[in-house]
Design an enzyme around this catalytic site. Structure first.
Site, PDB file in Angstrom:
ATOM      1  N   ILE A 130      71.961  26.601  -6.485  1.00  0.00           N
ATOM      2  CA  ILE A 130      70.925  27.606  -6.251  1.00  0.00           C
ATOM      3  C   ILE A 130      69.593  27.026  -6.710  1.00  0.00           C
ATOM      4  CG2 ILE A 130      70.089  29.893  -6.943  1.00  0.00           C
ATOM      5  CD1 ILE A 130      72.970  30.808  -7.094  1.00  0.00           C
ATOM      6  N   ASP A 131      68.678  26.878  -5.763  1.00  0.00           N
ATOM      7  CA  ASP A 131      67.347  26.369  -6.077  1.00  0.00           C
ATOM      8  C   ASP A 131      66.403  27.559  -6.198  1.00  0.00           C
ATOM      9  OD1 ASP A 131      68.347  23.800  -5.920  1.00  0.00           O
ATOM     10  OD2 ASP A 131      67.773  23.519  -3.823  1.00  0.00           O
ATOM     11  N   ALA A 132      65.883  27.779  -7.412  1.00  0.00           N
ATOM     12  CA  ALA A 132      65.057  28.960  -7.657  1.00  0.00           C
ATOM     13  C   ALA A 132      63.596  28.572  -7.851  1.00  0.00           C
ATOM     14  CB  ALA A 132      65.562  29.687  -8.896  1.00  0.00           C
ATOM     15  N   VAL A 142      65.497  29.157  -2.581  1.00  0.00           N
ATOM     16  CA  VAL A 142      64.993  28.280  -1.541  1.00  0.00           C
ATOM     17  C   VAL A 142      66.173  27.447  -1.034  1.00  0.00           C
ATOM     18  CG1 VAL A 142      63.239  26.543  -1.000  1.00  0.00           C
ATOM     19  CG2 VAL A 142      62.843  28.154  -2.857  1.00  0.00           C
TER      20      VAL A 142
END
Lengths: 256, 216
Positions: A130-132, A142
């Site tokens: 999970i790219d936050a 994202v």
């Protein structure tokens, strides 16, 4: 009881080169990924993550030739992420020596692949990345290697990933990537509290005390980092480095 | 390793890594290569018979593993070779399949060692996640060739949700503590099983493979 949280150096690959980014941008060339992995292996590192940022961006297959060379140097657990689109690729990655596959874009764009990967390899072998990123004061996720903002918070995406059956969350803060100023413990806590599966925190690690901060104050189950394992000193000289067993024990990260 | 055989001279020993579609075969073969052992990744009963030692790898669910073993047609040859005294090493799910059964599935295991597998049942207040994932230390419980000469604290990489419960305490080769003490390695005669991944445990794992190939 023996407690040894996992400390995970992340190797970023861009078109067969080992690189490091800042906020997912400005890639700096560092050297040869096979050699880097060989050095980490010699240092007896507990676990490594290999992420290819070009595969996903260019829509090409994982570079199996390079990944096979890398895996043959690594006698520690390895995970791989980047450009995984089919179950056959998952099968191949497991066969050449990666015990975990890291999925990101497919969490929202191809849920079948996530479920099928879990059915094939077991949940312990599938990691949701999970790219936050903070957008107008709110955390957003994202995908597509940081290029496409979606209307989901990291907590929502983590819950969604857990429902799909993944066994672990790899939580990356784009805002902290390459900054070496410390982890975003608020973000980590939010996600840790939202799911039952282990969360690996990444983004911002610059020192051993940062690693401890992610584990103790962020309640992450593992701490990952990039820059602190490939740079040395204030001027960021390129050097493969890792905290020693003794340093991690003295810092209170490893306990009995 | 070179073995002298009377009248034939020196020949290399061969390890058969059983390929039934599950498991970290590449990593095991890589580690054997580093310690100078020849190996073959195979599901061919003839090659398994011809090998000097057998490694049974595996990851995933118990029934999936057992079905794949059955489909690959290697169950009989594994049992026959194990009963004939050939050293066999089960790793992770490969260890679990050596037992009688598992709570995770319905199918019977190979039954080479008298144990069954149950899910971790850890009191909630201990706040430990299942699967048990990461490096952990073990305690040796039995003096067997596989761990001969290995001294000092050993740690290995674990990823598992189910663990062995031996019906005979003398079959417990090593224990580990995660919420409670459990058998993390089993042994009966020439049959060995380890729940952890020696192929992913640096020098700690390499020493086990060396012993398996040289002392077992």
């Amino acid at each position: 009881m023996f407690n040894r949280p996992r400390i995970i150096p992340v190797l970023l690959i861009d078109d067969r080169d080992l690189i490091k980014t800042i906020n997912f941008k400005k890639p700096t060339y560092l050297g040869d990924p096979v050699n880097a992995l060989k050095i980490f292996n010699r240092k007896g590192i507990d676990e490594m993550a290999v992420l290819d940022i070009s595969a996903s961006k260019k829509g090409i297959e994982p570079d199996f030739e390079l990944l096979t060379d890398m895996a043959s140097e690594a006698f520690m657990p390895l995970s791989y992420g980047g450009g995984i689109k089919t179950l056959e690729q998952v099968r191949k990655l497991l066969a050449i020596g990666y015990e975990k596959v890291v999925l990101n874009t497919s969490l929202v764009e191809d849920e079948h692949l996530v479920r099928d990967a879990v059915a094939l390899a077991g949940s312990q072998s599938v990691v949701a990345s999970i790219d936050a990123k903070l957008v107008k004061g709110q955390y957003k996720c994202v995908i597509c290697d940081g290029t496409k903002v979606i209307d989901m918070t990291p907590v929502e995406l983590a819950k969604h990933a857990a429902e799909l059956g993944v066994g672990e969350i790899f939580l990356n803060s784009i805002d902290r990537d390459g900054m070496m100023t410390g982890y975003d413990t608020d973000l980590i806590n939010q996600v840790v509290n939202a799911v039952d599966i282990p969360v690996t925190a990444c983004g911002g690690a610059g020192s051993i005390s940062d690693l401890k901060d992610a584990l103790v104050n962020g309640h992450a189950h593992a701490a990952a980092g990039g820059s602190m394992f490939v740079y040395y000193g204030r001027l960021k000289a390129v050097l493969i480095t890792a905290p020693t067993e003794q340093e991690l024990t003295e810092a209170g990260i490893y306990t009995e | 390793m070179l073995v002298s055989v009377t009248g034939v001279g020196l020949r290399e020993t061969m390890v058969a890594i059983i390929n039934y579609g599950l498991g970290n075969l590449g990593s095991i073969a890589n580690m054997l290569k580093v310690i100078g052992e020849k190996s073959v990744i195979t599901a061919d009963p003839e090659k398994i018979k011809a090998a000097d030692r057998i490694i049974l790898p595996g990851v995933g669910a118990f029934d999936a593993g057992m079905s794949k073993l059955n489909e690959s047609g290697v169950v009989d040859v594994i049992k026959e070779q194990a009963n004939a005294g050939k050293p066999i090493l089960g790793i992770c799910l490969g260890m679990q399949l050596l037992g009688n059964a598992s709570e995770e599935g319905e199918l019977p295991g190979l039954g080479l060692i008298d144990f069954s597998c149950k899910r971790f049942d850890i009191p909630a207040e201990m706040n430990l996640k299942v699967p048990h994932m990461g490096w952990d230390i073990v305690e040796f419980k039995k003096d067997v060739p596989l761990i001969d000469g290995i001294e000092g604290r050993q740690r290995y990489y674990f990823v598992h949700t189910y663990h062995a419960v031996c019906n005979n305490s003398e079959d417990v080769m090593m224990t580990c503590d995660y919420g409670y003490e459990f058998a993390c390695a089993v042994n009966k005669g020439n049959v060995y099983g380890v729940q952890f991944h020696p192929e992913k445990s640096h020098d700690f794992g390499m020493r086990l493979f060396e012993n398996f190939c040289k002392k077992c």
